[in-house]
Design a protein around this motif. Structure first.
Motif, PDB file in Angstrom:
ATOM      1  N   CYS A  40    -110.391 -30.291 -63.649  1.00 57.91           N
ATOM      2  CA  CYS A  40    -110.355 -31.366 -64.654  1.00 57.91           C
ATOM      3  C   CYS A  40    -109.015 -32.089 -64.636  1.00 57.91           C
ATOM      4  O   CYS A  40    -108.967 -33.319 -64.716  1.00 57.91           O
ATOM      5  CB  CYS A  40    -110.604 -30.797 -66.048  1.00 57.91           C
ATOM      6  SG  CYS A  40    -112.317 -30.461 -66.395  1.00 57.91           S
ATOM      7  N   LYS A  59    -111.688 -36.194 -69.275  1.00 56.33           N
ATOM      8  CA  LYS A  59    -111.202 -35.033 -68.525  1.00 56.33           C
ATOM      9  C   LYS A  59    -110.072 -34.329 -69.258  1.00 56.33           C
ATOM     10  O   LYS A  59    -109.949 -33.110 -69.207  1.00 56.33           O
ATOM     11  CB  LYS A  59    -110.763 -35.442 -67.109  1.00 56.33           C
ATOM     12  CG  LYS A  59    -111.914 -35.874 -66.232  1.00 56.33           C
ATOM     13  CD  LYS A  59    -112.926 -34.744 -66.066  1.00 56.33           C
ATOM     14  CE  LYS A  59    -114.126 -35.157 -65.271  1.00 56.33           C
ATOM     15  NZ  LYS A  59    -115.104 -34.096 -65.111  1.00 56.33           N
ATOM     16  N   GLU A  75    -111.799 -32.385 -71.959  1.00 53.13           N
ATOM     17  CA  GLU A  75    -112.508 -31.261 -71.358  1.00 53.13           C
ATOM     18  C   GLU A  75    -111.537 -30.148 -70.963  1.00 53.13           C
ATOM     19  O   GLU A  75    -111.814 -28.966 -71.182  1.00 53.13           O
ATOM     20  CB  GLU A  75    -113.270 -31.747 -70.122  1.00 53.13           C
ATOM     21  CG  GLU A  75    -114.206 -30.728 -69.538  1.00 53.13           C
ATOM     22  CD  GLU A  75    -115.009 -31.290 -68.371  1.00 53.13           C
ATOM     23  OE1 GLU A  75    -115.423 -30.474 -67.531  1.00 53.13           O
ATOM     24  OE2 GLU A  75    -115.206 -32.513 -68.290  1.00 53.13           O
ATOM     25  N   SER A  76    -110.385 -30.502 -70.413  1.00 53.63           N
ATOM     26  CA  SER A  76    -109.411 -29.479 -70.029  1.00 53.63           C
ATOM     27  C   SER A  76    -108.834 -28.785 -71.262  1.00 53.63           C
ATOM     28  O   SER A  76    -108.586 -27.572 -71.240  1.00 53.63           O
ATOM     29  CB  SER A  76    -108.297 -30.058 -69.167  1.00 53.63           C
ATOM     30  OG  SER A  76    -107.470 -30.919 -69.889  1.00 53.63           O
ATOM     31  N   GLN A  92    -110.485 -28.255 -74.065  1.00 53.55           N
ATOM     32  CA  GLN A  92    -111.537 -27.349 -74.511  1.00 53.55           C
ATOM     33  C   GLN A  92    -111.591 -26.114 -73.625  1.00 53.55           C
ATOM     34  O   GLN A  92    -111.773 -24.992 -74.116  1.00 53.55           O
ATOM     35  CB  GLN A  92    -112.888 -28.063 -74.513  1.00 53.55           C
ATOM     36  CG  GLN A  92    -113.019 -29.110 -75.588  1.00 53.55           C
ATOM     37  CD  GLN A  92    -114.282 -29.939 -75.456  1.00 53.55           C
ATOM     38  OE1 GLN A  92    -114.891 -29.999 -74.391  1.00 53.55           O
ATOM     39  NE2 GLN A  92    -114.670 -30.598 -76.542  1.00 53.55           N
TER      40      GLN A  92
END
Length: 107
Positions: free
Chosen positions: A11, A61, A64-65, A67
């Motif tokens: 990510c 991204k 997402e990283s 999370q």
């Protein structure tokens, strides 16, 4: 844990790639037509559309990283908790022997 670490790195690489591509596009004229890669094909689109898309990709991204990092921390905490429970159950010396012998309690 290794899978989550790999996903985090992936990510971060994708976010950095999108960020660098967006920076490379900035000095180019606004009316420029550029190609955007989608899988194995390329789509012709105006520069502003691609710039918005890249900014959105960086944001997604990055989120997402973050999370995945939270999930990684939860996994680490669970591993610590399980290790503490094992120490409590079989004692610190037996636990130390267990991890030194590669996971075999009885030899």
């Amino acid at each position: 844990m290794k899978q989550v670490e790999g996903k985090i790195k992936h990510c971060m690489m994708e976010a950095k790639r999108a960020e660098l591509t967006e920076k490379e596009l900035q000095p180019m004229p606004e009316d420029l037509k550029v190609y955007r890669q989608v899988g194995k094909m390329f789509i012709l689109q105006p520069k502003p559309d691609l710039a918005r898309s890249l900014k959105a990709q960086v944001a997604v991204k990055t989120l997402e990283s973050q999370q995945l990092k939270q999930a990684y921390n939860k996994i680490q905490e669970k591993v610590r908790s399980e290790a503490d429970g094992l120490k409590e159950l079989i004692g610190p010396e037996r636990t130390k022997q267990l991890f030194q012998s590669g996971g075999h309690i009885w030899q």
